[in-house]
Motif scaffolding. Structure first.
Motif, PDB file in Angstrom:
ATOM      1  N   ILE A  22       0.822  -1.217   0.000  1.00  0.00           N
ATOM      2  CA  ILE A  22       0.000   0.000   0.000  1.00  0.00           C
ATOM      3  C   ILE A  22       0.854   1.266   0.000  1.00  0.00           C
ATOM      4  O   ILE A  22       0.319   2.387  -0.057  1.00  0.00           O
ATOM      5  CB  ILE A  22      -0.939   0.029   1.234  1.00  0.00           C
ATOM      6  CG1 ILE A  22      -0.107   0.039   2.528  1.00  0.00           C
ATOM      7  CG2 ILE A  22      -1.885  -1.158   1.210  1.00  0.00           C
ATOM      8  CD1 ILE A  22      -0.942   0.250   3.784  1.00  0.00           C
ATOM      9  N   PHE A  23       2.166   1.100   0.054  1.00  0.00           N
ATOM     10  CA  PHE A  23       3.072   2.236   0.190  1.00  0.00           C
ATOM     11  C   PHE A  23       3.023   3.135  -1.037  1.00  0.00           C
ATOM     12  O   PHE A  23       2.909   4.371  -0.916  1.00  0.00           O
ATOM     13  CB  PHE A  23       4.497   1.726   0.422  1.00  0.00           C
ATOM     14  CG  PHE A  23       5.468   2.805   0.797  1.00  0.00           C
ATOM     15  CD1 PHE A  23       5.526   3.283   2.084  1.00  0.00           C
ATOM     16  CD2 PHE A  23       6.329   3.353  -0.159  1.00  0.00           C
ATOM     17  CE1 PHE A  23       6.413   4.281   2.434  1.00  0.00           C
ATOM     18  CE2 PHE A  23       7.218   4.341   0.181  1.00  0.00           C
ATOM     19  CZ  PHE A  23       7.266   4.812   1.484  1.00  0.00           C
ATOM     20  N   VAL A  24       3.116   2.562  -2.230  1.00  0.00           N
ATOM     21  CA  VAL A  24       3.167   3.367  -3.452  1.00  0.00           C
ATOM     22  C   VAL A  24       1.873   4.164  -3.654  1.00  0.00           C
ATOM     23  O   VAL A  24       1.937   5.368  -3.939  1.00  0.00           O
ATOM     24  CB  VAL A  24       3.493   2.488  -4.674  1.00  0.00           C
ATOM     25  CG1 VAL A  24       3.371   3.294  -5.960  1.00  0.00           C
ATOM     26  CG2 VAL A  24       4.889   1.910  -4.543  1.00  0.00           C
ATOM     27  N   PRO A  25       0.689   3.556  -3.506  1.00  0.00           N
ATOM     28  CA  PRO A  25      -0.542   4.367  -3.619  1.00  0.00           C
ATOM     29  C   PRO A  25      -0.573   5.523  -2.613  1.00  0.00           C
ATOM     30  O   PRO A  25      -1.044   6.620  -2.948  1.00  0.00           O
ATOM     31  CB  PRO A  25      -1.656   3.350  -3.340  1.00  0.00           C
ATOM     32  CG  PRO A  25      -1.075   2.042  -3.743  1.00  0.00           C
ATOM     33  CD  PRO A  25       0.367   2.120  -3.381  1.00  0.00           C
ATOM     34  N   ILE A  26      -0.076   5.266  -1.401  1.00  0.00           N
ATOM     35  CA  ILE A  26      -0.046   6.335  -0.394  1.00  0.00           C
ATOM     36  C   ILE A  26       0.897   7.457  -0.851  1.00  0.00           C
ATOM     37  O   ILE A  26       0.579   8.655  -0.715  1.00  0.00           O
ATOM     38  CB  ILE A  26       0.392   5.779   0.976  1.00  0.00           C
ATOM     39  CG1 ILE A  26      -0.705   4.873   1.554  1.00  0.00           C
ATOM     40  CG2 ILE A  26       0.716   6.906   1.957  1.00  0.00           C
ATOM     41  CD1 ILE A  26      -0.312   4.168   2.833  1.00  0.00           C
ATOM     42  N   VAL A  27       2.053   7.082  -1.396  1.00  0.00           N
ATOM     43  CA  VAL A  27       3.007   8.084  -1.885  1.00  0.00           C
ATOM     44  C   VAL A  27       2.401   8.899  -3.024  1.00  0.00           C
ATOM     45  O   VAL A  27       2.570  10.121  -3.089  1.00  0.00           O
ATOM     46  CB  VAL A  27       4.309   7.396  -2.343  1.00  0.00           C
ATOM     47  CG1 VAL A  27       5.207   8.385  -3.091  1.00  0.00           C
ATOM     48  CG2 VAL A  27       5.044   6.824  -1.151  1.00  0.00           C
ATOM     49  N   LEU A  28       1.687   8.233  -3.920  1.00  0.00           N
ATOM     50  CA  LEU A  28       1.027   8.950  -5.019  1.00  0.00           C
ATOM     51  C   LEU A  28       0.035   9.971  -4.476  1.00  0.00           C
ATOM     52  O   LEU A  28      -0.056  11.103  -4.981  1.00  0.00           O
ATOM     53  CB  LEU A  28       0.316   7.958  -5.943  1.00  0.00           C
ATOM     54  CG  LEU A  28       1.218   7.036  -6.777  1.00  0.00           C
ATOM     55  CD1 LEU A  28       0.381   6.004  -7.525  1.00  0.00           C
ATOM     56  CD2 LEU A  28       2.048   7.852  -7.772  1.00  0.00           C
ATOM     57  N   ALA A  29      -0.692   9.560  -3.447  1.00  0.00           N
ATOM     58  CA  ALA A  29      -1.654  10.482  -2.822  1.00  0.00           C
ATOM     59  C   ALA A  29      -0.945  11.666  -2.174  1.00  0.00           C
ATOM     60  O   ALA A  29      -1.383  12.822  -2.292  1.00  0.00           O
ATOM     61  CB  ALA A  29      -2.501   9.735  -1.798  1.00  0.00           C
ATOM     62  N   ILE A  30       0.181  11.390  -1.479  1.00  0.00           N
ATOM     63  CA  ILE A  30       0.952  12.463  -0.836  1.00  0.00           C
ATOM     64  C   ILE A  30       1.525  13.411  -1.890  1.00  0.00           C
ATOM     65  O   ILE A  30       1.515  14.642  -1.715  1.00  0.00           O
ATOM     66  CB  ILE A  30       2.092  11.866   0.021  1.00  0.00           C
ATOM     67  CG1 ILE A  30       1.516  11.103   1.221  1.00  0.00           C
ATOM     68  CG2 ILE A  30       3.048  12.962   0.503  1.00  0.00           C
ATOM     69  CD1 ILE A  30       2.550  10.340   2.030  1.00  0.00           C
ATOM     70  N   ALA A  31       2.016  12.850  -3.007  1.00  0.00           N
ATOM     71  CA  ALA A  31       2.577  13.669  -4.077  1.00  0.00           C
ATOM     72  C   ALA A  31       1.506  14.580  -4.672  1.00  0.00           C
ATOM     73  O   ALA A  31       1.746  15.772  -4.927  1.00  0.00           O
ATOM     74  CB  ALA A  31       3.179  12.778  -5.157  1.00  0.00           C
ATOM     75  N   LEU A  32       0.317  14.047  -4.889  1.00  0.00           N
ATOM     76  CA  LEU A  32      -0.785  14.853  -5.432  1.00  0.00           C
ATOM     77  C   LEU A  32      -1.201  15.940  -4.455  1.00  0.00           C
ATOM     78  O   LEU A  32      -1.429  17.102  -4.836  1.00  0.00           O
ATOM     79  CB  LEU A  32      -1.978  13.935  -5.744  1.00  0.00           C
ATOM     80  CG  LEU A  32      -3.201  14.617  -6.383  1.00  0.00           C
ATOM     81  CD1 LEU A  32      -2.807  15.245  -7.724  1.00  0.00           C
ATOM     82  CD2 LEU A  32      -4.335  13.606  -6.584  1.00  0.00           C
ATOM     83  N   LEU A  33      -1.260  15.574  -3.163  1.00  0.00           N
ATOM     84  CA  LEU A  33      -1.603  16.551  -2.135  1.00  0.00           C
ATOM     85  C   LEU A  33      -0.546  17.654  -2.072  1.00  0.00           C
ATOM     86  O   LEU A  33      -0.881  18.847  -1.923  1.00  0.00           O
ATOM     87  CB  LEU A  33      -1.719  15.851  -0.773  1.00  0.00           C
ATOM     88  CG  LEU A  33      -2.037  16.752   0.432  1.00  0.00           C
ATOM     89  CD1 LEU A  33      -3.405  17.414   0.256  1.00  0.00           C
ATOM     90  CD2 LEU A  33      -1.990  15.949   1.732  1.00  0.00           C
ATOM     91  N   THR A  34       0.724  17.267  -2.184  1.00  0.00           N
ATOM     92  CA  THR A  34       1.821  18.243  -2.193  1.00  0.00           C
ATOM     93  C   THR A  34       1.647  19.251  -3.330  1.00  0.00           C
ATOM     94  O   THR A  34       1.800  20.466  -3.151  1.00  0.00           O
ATOM     95  CB  THR A  34       3.178  17.515  -2.337  1.00  0.00           C
ATOM     96  OG1 THR A  34       3.354  16.636  -1.233  1.00  0.00           O
ATOM     97  CG2 THR A  34       4.330  18.501  -2.410  1.00  0.00           C
ATOM     98  N   PHE A  35       1.329  18.734  -4.495  1.00  0.00           N
ATOM     99  CA  PHE A  35       1.134  19.591  -5.668  1.00  0.00           C
ATOM    100  C   PHE A  35      -0.010  20.571  -5.437  1.00  0.00           C
ATOM    101  O   PHE A  35       0.119  21.778  -5.711  1.00  0.00           O
ATOM    102  CB  PHE A  35       0.866  18.716  -6.891  1.00  0.00           C
ATOM    103  CG  PHE A  35       0.723  19.495  -8.178  1.00  0.00           C
ATOM    104  CD1 PHE A  35       1.857  19.923  -8.867  1.00  0.00           C
ATOM    105  CD2 PHE A  35      -0.527  19.804  -8.688  1.00  0.00           C
ATOM    106  CE1 PHE A  35       1.734  20.644 -10.051  1.00  0.00           C
ATOM    107  CE2 PHE A  35      -0.656  20.525  -9.865  1.00  0.00           C
ATOM    108  CZ  PHE A  35       0.476  20.947 -10.554  1.00  0.00           C
TER     109      PHE A  35
END
Length: 744
Positions: free
Chosen positions: A347-360
């Motif tokens: 589940i790590f990569v989906p969480i990172v994708l979500a964090i990256a989108l939130l960062t943007f």
């Protein structure tokens, strides 16, 4: 490819190609487990192997391969020799090396132009585009191919993170290079990030190359074992001497050995006398004399004489092949802690994708004048730095090195769970015969109750009873009389009394042979002088066997089983490691006390049956102790199965080795402490790796997202993020490799 079939389920190990992170391993496992007919699938990311248990009548290896290929990976189902596998790995590593070098060479001018001459030359952006395109589309092609294969099944892995980060940065830069007026007309600068794309891919490829090199070293134990078998063999067929490949040797072939040759198969000497170096099996440096009738094992070295042997076991059936298979399976297995890591990685990569989108989004909403550039850079940094490679490598690399280190020292570990579990042991139970002692008893004394009896006839009856038993003591008595030329009689009735002895009928008369407890149980009187003689012999650490008929004790025999030279030192090493040591034996109390005193064991139990040993294990467990049991015989199997950690001596019975978590190829108690130390060191390394892998992500992801920017003005460059990600993976593998120098 290694295959083992039990019942209707086949367990196979296949090499895997194309994996780049722990999420890749998780994807392969979940896809295969969802396939009908697959019972279990475990991928070792560090070892690049897949262990799968499947029903061959439902699913075939070809179908397994197709399933794996659907998500962008591949498994080798064709049978490959170790040399062929190494050639494929070397070719893949050379290809990675070539792409890494070209990426670094092309990235260097892009970095210089982007960082020091940005905007200086009108053609600068076009030059960086020309240099970056081959880095992205050729050197970094693997990331985009892998990401697309995953995306088709709504999955994500490290390839997804790299492809998204570099792809977005490249497309944004390409747009601003071709059409800069779009942002200029809005009062914004058309920034390009070619240097970030080029350097990120170069750093990640460099990290992967260093990581693959290090992982290759972590499996060196297997290569050493593989190297013990010669490639060609001289055989005698139809009176002609032929040199054939090792794979062509058949059971029954006569194999010719010259001085210095490695033994190619397990076999029996039929002619010639020699000395053989068996240190790879026993660890003993002194060569062993071999003559007709003796057994030889593949991988050992013929030192002096020439001889012929008949092949009894070849290929995958030899002792060496068995050891290699055990090590491979252990290195490919998963420790309990890895199951938690796998769930996190899944589940790590989906969480990172979500964090990256939130960062943007946060940067777009709350950013300053250069909000778009900063939003893009921060998102890219998060995607790059959060690769879960270090997390995926933390456990399997330590397990691989630990298992390999054990194998090099004659400690065969059944699986990762056994390696991890041994570090918790705080109590060790040792069987006496064959574990503390040599297990090669010999008759030293015989005392008769009545010197006037017909001893010769009674000795024949006694010998005939012991000839029916497989107990080591019985075998010693059998050997003693056999060497005297004694002939065995066939009893009309025979019965083995577990933990007591044996009984038999000859010409209608019942006879007993066993310990004192057997005589008491049968209410057979024993003369005082015979009991006194037995006590004196027991005080000399000798095992006493009574021989009686149904009415009286006839004689007492003493059997001595010398203590192994290293037993006292091994027990001291266990005690120094903080282990409580207990000795259990079916022998009498006096002999047990004498042996315990000789080797320095304070706690011992005597006159125990096999179920009594298992009960004692449970007793210690009920007191909160984690128990390791060390044994070598059938009578130890129950206690071995009951213990938390079971350790079998390699010269013991097959059933003891089958039950055991750990097998000591050298019947040397010093290696019990070595096995526990190895387990502790491996678990400590796993914990260190996991700590730094989690700590790295917990600290680096918020920093990459720009958490420090409002306070310090610091914003992490995507290039630095790429270097940090590569370094984290290499550091985890490097930390695991320190186990290779661990003193056991």
């Amino acid at each position: 490819m290694a295959t083992l079939t039990k019942g209707k389920v086949t367990k196979s190990t296949f090499p895997v190609e194309g994996m780049s992170c722990a999420s890749c391993a998780s994807s392969i496992e979940s896809m295969l487990r969802a396939r009908e007919g697959v019972q279990e699938a475990n991928v070792n990311f560090a070892g690049k192997t897949l262990q799968v248990a499947y029903e061959p009548q439902t699913v075939t290896p070809v179908q397994l391969r197709e399933t794996v290929q659907e998500i962008g990976f591949d498994i080798l189902i064709e049978k490959k020799t170790q040399e062929e596998l190494e050639e494929r790995q070397a070719a893949a590593l050379n290809n990675l090396k070539r792409k890494t070098l070209i990426a670094v060479v092309l990235a260097l001018p892009v970095f210089i132009l982007g960082m020091f001459f940005h905007g200086t030359f009108a053609w600068g952006n076009w030059a960086m585009l020309v240099l970056t395109a081959p880095i992205l589309l050729w050197a970094g092609q693997r990331f985009f191919v892998g990401a697309w294969a995953q995306a088709k099944y709504f999955r994500a892995n490290m390839d997804t993170l790299v492809a998204l980060s570099t792809g977005i940065a490249f497309l944004f830069s390409l747009f601003n290079t071709v059409y800069p007026e779009f942002f200029l007309s809005r009062g914004l600068l058309p920034h390009v990030y070619y240097e970030a794309v080029a350097v990120i891919i170069a750093f990640i490829l460099l990290g992967k190359y260093l990581e693959e090199n290090a992982k290759d070293r972590s499996s060196s134990a297997i290569k050493k074992l593989m190297g013990l078998q010669p490639k060609t063999v001289r055989v005698l067929r139809d009176q002609s001497e032929l040199e054939i490949k090792i794979e062509e040797v058949q059971v029954g072939d006569k194999v010719l050995l010259l001085p210095g040759d490695r033994v190619p198969v397990d076999g029996e000497v039929v002619s010639g006398t020699t000395y053989v170096d068996e240190s790879m099996l026993s660890g003993e440096p002194l060569p062993v004399q071999k003559q007709p009738g003796d057994l030889l094992y593949a991988g050992t070295i013929n030192q002096k004489g020439s001889l012929q042997l008949v092949a009894r076991k070849t290929g995958g059936e030899t002792m060496l092949a068995h050891i290699i298979r055990l090590v491979q399976e252990a290195q490919g297995s998963k420790a309990p802690v890895q199951k938690l890591v796998d769930k996190i990685a899944g589940i790590f990569v989906p969480i990172v994708l979500a964090i990256a989108l939130l960062t943007f989004v946060v940067w777009i909403v709350f950013g300053g004048e250069a909000y778009l550039s900063e939003a893009l850079l921060s998102m890219i940094s998060v995607l790059v730095i959060a690769c879960p490679c270090a997390l995926g490598l933390a456990t399997p690399t330590a397990i691989m090195v630990g298992v390999g280190r054990g194998a090099e020292n004659g400690i065969l570990i059944k699986d990762a769970e056994s390696l991890e579990g041994a570090h918790k042991a705080d109590a060790v139970i040792l069987d006496k015969t064959g574990t503390i002692t040599l297990g090669k008893p010999s008759v030293t004394d015989a005392v008769w109750a009545d010197e006037t009896v017909e001893q010769e006839h009674l000795e024949k009856l006694f010998f005939s009873m012991e000839a029916q038993s497989e107990h080591p003591i019985a075998q010693a008595i059998y050997t003693f009389y056999k060497e005297k030329g004694q002939q065995a009689l066939q009893p009309t009735y025979f019965n083995s009394l577990t933990g007591l002895g044996v009984e038999a009928d000859f010409d209608g008369v019942r006879y007993f042979s066993g310990n004192e407890k057997l005589l008491r149980q049968q209410h057979i009187p024993t003369p005082d002088h015979l009991l006194q003689a037995a006590r004196q012999l027991q005080e000399m650490a000798k095992t006493v066997i009574f021989f009686a008929d149904a009415t009286k004790a006839l004689a007492v025999f003493a059997v001595s089983d010398p203590v192994k030279p290293a037993s006292a030192e091994g027990i001291k090493a266990m005690q120094d490691a903080g282990l409580d040591v207990y000795m259990l034996t079916g022998d009498n109390k006096q002999t047990a006390a004498a042996v315990a005193k000789q080797v320095g064991v304070a706690h011992y139990q005597a006159e125990l049956l096999p179920n009594d040993k298992a009960a004692f294990v449970k007793q210690l467990q009920s007191e909160g102790k984690v128990v390791a049991m060390v044994g070598d015989g059938i009578n130890d199997a129950q206690a071995l199965a009951t213990a938390d950690v079971s350790i079998a001596m390699g010269q013991g019975t097959d059933i003891a080795m089958e039950v055991a978590n750990i097998t000591l190829m050298r019947s040397d108690l010093r290696h019990v402490a070595g096995a526990v130390k190895l387990s502790r060191a491996t678990v400590q390394t796993i914990h260190q790796n996991l700590f730094w892998a989690f700590f790295y992500n917990i600290i680096c992801i918020p920093v990459a997202a720009g958490l420090l920017y409002p306070f310090t003005g610091f914003l992490l460059s995507p290039m630095v993020a790429g270097a940090a990600m590569a370094l984290s993976s290499v550091s985890v593998v490097g930390n695991s490799l320190r186990l290779r120098s661990k003193k056991l």
